[in-house]
Write an enzyme that holds these catalytic residues in place. Sequence first.
Site, PDB file in Angstrom:
ATOM      1  N   ASP A  38       0.855  -1.178   0.000  1.00 24.62           N
ATOM      2  CA  ASP A  38       0.000   0.000   0.000  1.00 24.62           C
ATOM      3  C   ASP A  38       0.893   1.231   0.000  1.00 24.62           C
ATOM      4  O   ASP A  38       2.090   1.152   0.306  1.00 24.62           O
ATOM      5  CB  ASP A  38      -0.919   0.013   1.224  1.00 24.62           C
ATOM      6  N   VAL A  60       2.194   1.880  -6.617  1.00 27.33           N
ATOM      7  CA  VAL A  60       2.154   0.997  -7.783  1.00 27.33           C
ATOM      8  C   VAL A  60       2.182   1.749  -9.102  1.00 27.33           C
ATOM      9  O   VAL A  60       2.402   1.150 -10.154  1.00 27.33           O
ATOM     10  CB  VAL A  60       0.938   0.054  -7.735  1.00 27.33           C
ATOM     11  N   TYR A 151     -12.339   6.143 -14.877  1.00 27.37           N
ATOM     12  CA  TYR A 151     -12.284   4.936 -14.070  1.00 27.37           C
ATOM     13  C   TYR A 151     -12.736   3.722 -14.875  1.00 27.37           C
ATOM     14  O   TYR A 151     -12.039   2.696 -14.934  1.00 27.37           O
ATOM     15  CB  TYR A 151     -13.147   5.095 -12.817  1.00 27.37           C
ATOM     16  N   THR A 186     -17.007  -0.542   0.730  1.00 25.88           N
ATOM     17  CA  THR A 186     -15.625  -0.210   1.069  1.00 25.88           C
ATOM     18  C   THR A 186     -15.505   1.294   1.218  1.00 25.88           C
ATOM     19  O   THR A 186     -16.480   2.035   1.113  1.00 25.88           O
ATOM     20  CB  THR A 186     -14.656  -0.677  -0.037  1.00 25.88           C
TER      21      THR A 186
END
Length: 249
Positions: A38, A60, A151, A186
């Site tokens: 993370d 990342v 997205y 989430t």
Amino acid sequence: MRNRMQDKVVIVTGGSSGLGRATAELMIAEGARVVIVDIDSQKGNGVAAEIGAEFIRVDVGQRSEVDKLVDDVVTRFGSLDVMCNNAGAIAMVPLVDTTDAEFDRMVAVNLGGVFYGTRAAARVMTKQGHGVIVNTASNGGSSPSEGMAVYCGTKAAVVAMSKSSAIELAPKGVRVNTISPGTMLTGMVPDVEGIVDVLDKLQPVGYAAQPSEMAAGILYLASDDAAYVTGHDLVVDGGATAGRAAVGV
């Protein structure tokens, strides 16, 4: 539990929350040695200590950091069995209001991060002669939503890129699949009063999923239960993209 991942070395990016954390927990419960990744060091270290994983801080979206991550894991554990490229970035904003910074970040994380992770893992796994890569896409890649053009575009690209990679890597013993989750509860769910009730009603099964329900799909794709499955996009969305329910019946 069936110990389906016994002694497997697994990397889960975006592993300190949501689907990433749920995946890491399930992999550990099935016997895996898990490294969660993370960008948030404080949260990542805390979660790793809590669930029995190891933590490495990585952005990342940065190629060099992803390459080093995979090198470090292989140096420490001797192999890499499963790479879960799960980290994601989202901005729910109208197309004309999307900033360059928002665009750049979603492309860097959602597409770049998956590419870098897939490539780095493939280099190791092809030498080993075995390995599994599971990339997190979204049902928005095949059934886009308003206000999420970038997205949804990145997630559609992840599916296509993963299928192409699967064809290329299959003869070398490496499987590549995607999971396309639907709505789940989430941190990506907007903090708006009543939003959960709305999301529940949009799902044919009648409720928005918990991350653990999506993680079960990742576990399946990563395990030997899916030994003959590659180039597949597993949609886990409670029927949301199956079609439209009848109106007024």
